[in-house]
Design a protein around this motif. Sequence first.
Motif, PDB file in Angstrom:
ATOM      1  N   THR A 194      20.762 -12.264  12.766  1.00  0.00           N
ATOM      2  CA  THR A 194      19.965 -13.192  11.558  1.00  0.00           C
ATOM      3  C   THR A 194      20.815 -12.987  10.508  1.00  0.00           C
ATOM      4  O   THR A 194      21.168 -14.172   9.602  1.00  0.00           O
ATOM      5  N   MET A 195      21.071 -11.805   9.955  1.00  0.00           N
ATOM      6  CA  MET A 195      21.858 -11.578   8.700  1.00  0.00           C
ATOM      7  C   MET A 195      23.029 -12.123   8.591  1.00  0.00           C
ATOM      8  O   MET A 195      23.768 -12.607   7.851  1.00  0.00           O
ATOM      9  N   PHE A 196      23.834 -11.954  10.000  1.00  0.00           N
ATOM     10  CA  PHE A 196      25.160 -12.923  10.036  1.00  0.00           C
ATOM     11  C   PHE A 196      24.947 -14.337   9.850  1.00  0.00           C
ATOM     12  O   PHE A 196      25.979 -14.852   9.254  1.00  0.00           O
ATOM     13  N   LYS A 197      23.928 -14.894  10.373  1.00  0.00           N
ATOM     14  CA  LYS A 197      23.669 -16.184  10.154  1.00  0.00           C
ATOM     15  C   LYS A 197      23.542 -16.745   8.766  1.00  0.00           C
ATOM     16  O   LYS A 197      23.924 -17.676   8.042  1.00  0.00           O
ATOM     17  N   VAL A 198      22.950 -15.904   7.856  1.00  0.00           N
ATOM     18  CA  VAL A 198      22.445 -15.840   6.512  1.00  0.00           C
ATOM     19  C   VAL A 198      23.720 -15.787   5.753  1.00  0.00           C
ATOM     20  O   VAL A 198      24.274 -16.374   4.953  1.00  0.00           O
ATOM     21  N   THR A 199      24.676 -14.765   6.138  1.00  0.00           N
ATOM     22  CA  THR A 199      26.073 -14.914   5.682  1.00  0.00           C
ATOM     23  C   THR A 199      26.810 -16.042   5.678  1.00  0.00           C
ATOM     24  O   THR A 199      27.482 -16.474   4.786  1.00  0.00           O
ATOM     25  N   ARG A 285      31.533  -9.992   7.096  1.00  0.00           N
ATOM     26  CA  ARG A 285      32.401 -10.758   7.751  1.00  0.00           C
ATOM     27  C   ARG A 285      33.287 -10.012   8.508  1.00  0.00           C
ATOM     28  O   ARG A 285      33.910 -10.482   9.638  1.00  0.00           O
ATOM     29  N   VAL A 286      33.779  -9.185   7.945  1.00  0.00           N
ATOM     30  CA  VAL A 286      34.812  -8.142   8.564  1.00  0.00           C
ATOM     31  C   VAL A 286      34.241  -7.269   9.616  1.00  0.00           C
ATOM     32  O   VAL A 286      35.023  -7.435  10.909  1.00  0.00           O
ATOM     33  N   ILE A 287      32.824  -6.938   9.804  1.00  0.00           N
ATOM     34  CA  ILE A 287      32.108  -6.425  10.744  1.00  0.00           C
ATOM     35  C   ILE A 287      32.274  -7.390  11.979  1.00  0.00           C
ATOM     36  O   ILE A 287      32.566  -7.200  12.938  1.00  0.00           O
ATOM     37  N   GLU A 288      31.606  -8.552  11.637  1.00  0.00           N
ATOM     38  CA  GLU A 288      31.601  -9.879  12.709  1.00  0.00           C
ATOM     39  C   GLU A 288      32.907 -10.113  13.327  1.00  0.00           C
ATOM     40  O   GLU A 288      33.027 -10.065  14.576  1.00  0.00           O
ATOM     41  N   LYS A 289      34.121 -10.386  12.389  1.00  0.00           N
ATOM     42  CA  LYS A 289      35.283 -10.681  13.015  1.00  0.00           C
ATOM     43  C   LYS A 289      35.846  -9.564  13.787  1.00  0.00           C
ATOM     44  O   LYS A 289      36.769  -9.780  15.019  1.00  0.00           O
ATOM     45  N   MET A 290      35.775  -8.255  13.695  1.00  0.00           N
ATOM     46  CA  MET A 290      36.401  -7.113  14.390  1.00  0.00           C
ATOM     47  C   MET A 290      35.671  -7.004  15.627  1.00  0.00           C
ATOM     48  O   MET A 290      36.264  -6.658  16.729  1.00  0.00           O
ATOM     49  N   GLU A 291      34.389  -7.262  15.564  1.00  0.00           N
ATOM     50  CA  GLU A 291      33.569  -7.311  17.078  1.00  0.00           C
ATOM     51  C   GLU A 291      34.121  -8.406  17.747  1.00  0.00           C
ATOM     52  O   GLU A 291      34.340  -8.249  19.003  1.00  0.00           O
ATOM     53  N   ALA A 292      34.398  -9.697  17.351  1.00  0.00           N
ATOM     54  CA  ALA A 292      34.851 -10.713  17.883  1.00  0.00           C
ATOM     55  C   ALA A 292      36.335 -10.615  18.533  1.00  0.00           C
ATOM     56  O   ALA A 292      36.678 -11.125  19.627  1.00  0.00           O
ATOM     57  N   TYR A 293      37.126  -9.600  17.767  1.00  0.00           N
ATOM     58  CA  TYR A 293      38.559  -9.325  18.062  1.00  0.00           C
ATOM     59  C   TYR A 293      38.888  -8.304  19.046  1.00  0.00           C
ATOM     60  O   TYR A 293      39.660  -7.909  19.217  1.00  0.00           O
TER      61      TYR A 293
END
Length: 442
Positions: A194-199, A285-293
């Motif tokens: 949810t917080m990533f969506k808020v981001t 967004r760094v946390i989110e993108k590193m997980e995606a990568y």
Amino acid sequence: MKKAKLSLAWQILIGLVLGIALGALLNHFSAEKAWWISNVLQPAGDIFIRLIKMIVIPIVISSLVVGIAGVGDAKKLGRIGLKTILYFEVVTTIAIVVGLLLANVFHPGTGIDMSTLGTVDISQYEKTTSEVQHDHAFIATILNLIPSNIFAAIARGDMLPIIFFSVFFGLGLSSLPGETREPLVKIFQGVSETMFKVTHMIMNYAPIGVFALIAVTVANFGFGSLLPLAKLVILVYVAILFFAIAVLGLVAKLFGFSVFKLFRIFKDELVLAYSTASSETVLPRVIEKMEAYGAPKAISSFVVPTGYSFNLDGSTLYQSIAAIFIAQLYGIDLSISQQVMLVLTLMVTSKGIAGVPGVSFVVLLATLGSVGIPLEGLAFIAGVDRIMDMARTALNVIGNALAVLVISRWEGMYDDAKGARYWNSLPHWRSKTAAAGKAVAE
């Protein structure tokens, strides 16, 4: 034909350019400047910073708890933590040494007439400096990691105690039976998502926030104050580019990655971090993108927030250059032993205080006296500190993103297939060009 939407990076860049233009205009009208800054620009910029601060702590806590609960092995987690701190210390020490070498080779402070330099009052940092000097005794540092009241630590935004509590909470959660553990893990997982969506929602306001913040900066200092210190500003920017491409590029290659790919992945975040001079704005967004990568959630959610306090490559690089610059300004020739002492002092004082306003100034004030450099010299560079702060913040972002990949590879937990899929999913220049050509043909 569907109208193409400007990417976030372009929107932020446009906001940056317009903000610089407005700031430069306001700098020439002192009466109007004060009104615009206090009633329009500063509030608009503060809204963005507050929105980011609002989401950082919930994201860090929820992501860490879910990630640590997923690892479930205290011994493995301890090994990850030790490797992370070791890597941070090595890289930031290299940054300090690189800064000292470049400052000694190019002499940015030599030959400057001090009467041409403007000064800024730095008394606002003195109280914080005494607190930093007190808090960086070894025992005090250890004690400050452990929150006596986690809710007080959350209210203050103290990242290290929050991380400490979240890790222990995650370990405790992982030790519970499955039927007890899973519902709580799902709650934290839901909070994190949810917080990533808020981001993503908050990022829609980013161009306006950037426009306001950069306009305030340019309106306050103007371009005239840059001229006497141009050599210092240019050297800091060159040093940061050199460190990003040469040093971090070599580290990335040693672990099977490309720093240029990181530049591409984080183009939006780099522009945002640069224009706001705040790592907090991009931390989620760094946390989110590193997980995606391809990095595991446990490592990305631990390394990024910890790096926010311990892995400030850009800040430490700048601090070493600024220290030598001020020494050269006063005609002080630091011996090798004094410069070694400066390195050792910066290694300690630059850790764990990312949340302090004007952190690099605070660290320098706490450090310069140890090698006999006049603290008053900081007043000469305070006016252009924001310009250099923007560049060093961007380097901090890349340094922390690379740290996630390094620790993931070091632990043998990096998912190459997932990383390749994410990279191939990005809208690359060639695919954009081909799509544009196809649209024209149709």
